[in-house]
Write a protein that holds these residues in place. Structure first.
Motif, PDB file in Angstrom:
ATOM      1  N   LEU A 127     -32.375   0.056 -13.513  1.00 44.93           N
ATOM      2  CA  LEU A 127     -33.575   0.402 -14.286  1.00 44.93           C
ATOM      3  C   LEU A 127     -34.829   0.350 -13.414  1.00 44.93           C
ATOM      4  N   LEU A 128     -34.936  -0.680 -12.577  1.00 43.74           N
ATOM      5  CA  LEU A 128     -36.086  -0.784 -11.681  1.00 43.74           C
ATOM      6  C   LEU A 128     -36.103   0.350 -10.662  1.00 43.74           C
ATOM      7  N   ALA A 129     -34.935   0.693 -10.125  1.00 42.74           N
ATOM      8  CA  ALA A 129     -34.855   1.785  -9.151  1.00 42.74           C
ATOM      9  C   ALA A 129     -35.239   3.109  -9.787  1.00 42.74           C
ATOM     10  N   ILE A 130     -34.787   3.339 -11.003  1.00 43.12           N
ATOM     11  CA  ILE A 130     -35.120   4.581 -11.710  1.00 43.12           C
ATOM     12  C   ILE A 130     -36.630   4.654 -11.948  1.00 43.12           C
ATOM     13  N   LYS A 131     -37.205   3.555 -12.410  1.00 39.17           N
ATOM     14  CA  LYS A 131     -38.657   3.530 -12.659  1.00 39.17           C
ATOM     15  C   LYS A 131     -39.419   3.810 -11.365  1.00 39.17           C
ATOM     16  N   PHE A 132     -39.019   3.176 -10.272  1.00 39.96           N
ATOM     17  CA  PHE A 132     -39.677   3.397  -8.979  1.00 39.96           C
ATOM     18  C   PHE A 132     -39.519   4.847  -8.539  1.00 39.96           C
ATOM     19  N   PHE A 133     -38.303   5.365  -8.632  1.00 36.08           N
ATOM     20  CA  PHE A 133     -38.018   6.719  -8.156  1.00 36.08           C
ATOM     21  C   PHE A 133     -38.793   7.769  -8.951  1.00 36.08           C
ATOM     22  N   ILE A 134     -38.838   7.628 -10.274  1.00 34.31           N
ATOM     23  CA  ILE A 134     -39.571   8.589 -11.103  1.00 34.31           C
ATOM     24  C   ILE A 134     -41.063   8.532 -10.740  1.00 34.31           C
ATOM     25  N   GLY A 135     -41.610   7.338 -10.566  1.00 32.33           N
ATOM     26  CA  GLY A 135     -43.010   7.201 -10.160  1.00 32.33           C
ATOM     27  C   GLY A 135     -43.264   7.811  -8.798  1.00 32.33           C
ATOM     28  N   PHE A 136     -42.348   7.585  -7.866  1.00 33.96           N
ATOM     29  CA  PHE A 136     -42.468   8.154  -6.520  1.00 33.96           C
ATOM     30  C   PHE A 136     -42.440   9.679  -6.579  1.00 33.96           C
ATOM     31  N   LEU A 137     -41.520  10.232  -7.384  1.00 37.88           N
ATOM     32  CA  LEU A 137     -41.429  11.691  -7.514  1.00 37.88           C
ATOM     33  C   LEU A 137     -42.701  12.295  -8.091  1.00 37.88           C
ATOM     34  N   LYS A 138     -43.265  11.630  -9.097  1.00 39.02           N
ATOM     35  CA  LYS A 138     -44.488  12.152  -9.708  1.00 39.02           C
ATOM     36  C   LYS A 138     -45.629  12.198  -8.692  1.00 39.02           C
ATOM     37  N   LYS A 139     -45.664  11.210  -7.816  1.00 38.71           N
ATOM     38  CA  LYS A 139     -46.759  11.102  -6.856  1.00 38.71           C
ATOM     39  C   LYS A 139     -46.533  11.947  -5.600  1.00 38.71           C
ATOM     40  N   HIS A 140     -45.295  11.942  -5.068  1.00 41.13           N
ATOM     41  CA  HIS A 140     -45.045  12.553  -3.757  1.00 41.13           C
ATOM     42  C   HIS A 140     -44.129  13.772  -3.775  1.00 41.13           C
ATOM     43  N   GLY A 141     -43.359  13.955  -4.814  1.00 39.17           N
ATOM     44  CA  GLY A 141     -42.400  15.057  -4.837  1.00 39.17           C
ATOM     45  C   GLY A 141     -41.209  14.767  -3.928  1.00 39.17           C
ATOM     46  N   PHE A 142     -40.492  15.828  -3.550  1.00 35.71           N
ATOM     47  CA  PHE A 142     -39.263  15.676  -2.768  1.00 35.71           C
ATOM     48  C   PHE A 142     -39.472  15.825  -1.271  1.00 35.71           C
ATOM     49  N   LYS A 143     -40.668  16.213  -0.853  1.00 33.84           N
ATOM     50  CA  LYS A 143     -40.896  16.509   0.558  1.00 33.84           C
ATOM     51  C   LYS A 143     -40.590  15.303   1.459  1.00 33.84           C
ATOM     52  N   VAL A 144     -41.070  14.119   1.078  1.00 28.83           N
ATOM     53  CA  VAL A 144     -40.837  12.914   1.880  1.00 28.83           C
ATOM     54  C   VAL A 144     -39.333  12.643   1.993  1.00 28.83           C
TER      55      VAL A 144
END
Length: 145
Positions: free
Chosen positions: A105-122
Motif C-alpha cells: 500500500l505504501l509503495a503504491i501510494k508513493f508510486f502514484i504520487g511519483f507518477l503524477k509529479k514526474h511521469g515515466f521519463k525518470v
C-alpha cells in the motif's frame, strides 16, 4: 476512473500484461502502457495495473501454497504443510502477509504520487542506465550468466 474501464479495455490491458512473460519486461509497466494505449490517464492506468496484480499474485500464492512441492531437509512437502508444521510458522506466515500488504500500500501510494509529479521519463532513463551498466559488467566478466 477505474469504474469507467470497459470489459473490452480491461481485456486489452490484460493482453498487454502478458508481455511481461518475456524476460526483462515489467508486469506493471506493460499493463500501465496498455492502459495508456486504451486512453486511460497515467494515474488510472497505474491504479488499474495494481488492481490487475491482485489475481496474478493470488494465483502464484495458491500455486506455491497448495500445488508446488518444496524440498526442505530432503523431504518434499506442500507449502501449506510447511506453514502448518508449527505455530511459529503460522505466526510468521500471518505477519509476513500483513507486512507485505502494508508495504505494498505504501509503495503504491508513493508510486502514484511519483507518477503524477514526474511521469515515466525518470523510470525510462533509470532502466536504460541500469541496463547499460549490467551489459558492461557482463562484458567485463564481473557478472557471469
Amino acid at each position: 476512473s477505474e469504474k469507467d474501464i470497459s470489459v473490452s479495455q480491461a481485456v486489452k490491458i490484460g493482453f498487454w500484461q502478458c508481455l511481461a512473460m518475456m524476460p526483462g519486461i515489467s508486469r506493471s509497466a506493460a499493463s500501465i502502457i496498455g492502459g495508456m494505449q486504451q486512453k486511460l490517464t497515467r494515474r488510472a492506468a497505474a491504479e488499474f495495473s495494481f488492481f490487475l496484480a491482485v489475481p496474478t499474485m493470488l494465483a502464484v500464492t495458491t500455486y506455491s501454497v497448495f500445488l508446488k512441492d518444496w524440498k526442505v531437509n530432503s523431504i518434499e512437502q506442500k507449502g501449506y504443510q510447511m506453514i502448518m508444521a508449527t505455530s511459529e510458522n503460522i505466526k510468521m506466515f500471518a505477519i509476513g502477509n500483513v507486512v507485505a500488504f502494508v508495504v505494498a500500500l505504501l509503495a503504491i501510494k508513493f508510486f502514484i504520487g511519483f507518477l503524477k509529479k514526474h511521469g515515466f521519463k525518470v523510470w525510462g532513463w533509470y532502466r536504460i542506465i541500469v541496463g547499460i551498466i549490467l551489459l558492461l559488467l557482463i562484458w567485463k566478466g564481473i557478472i557471469t550468466q
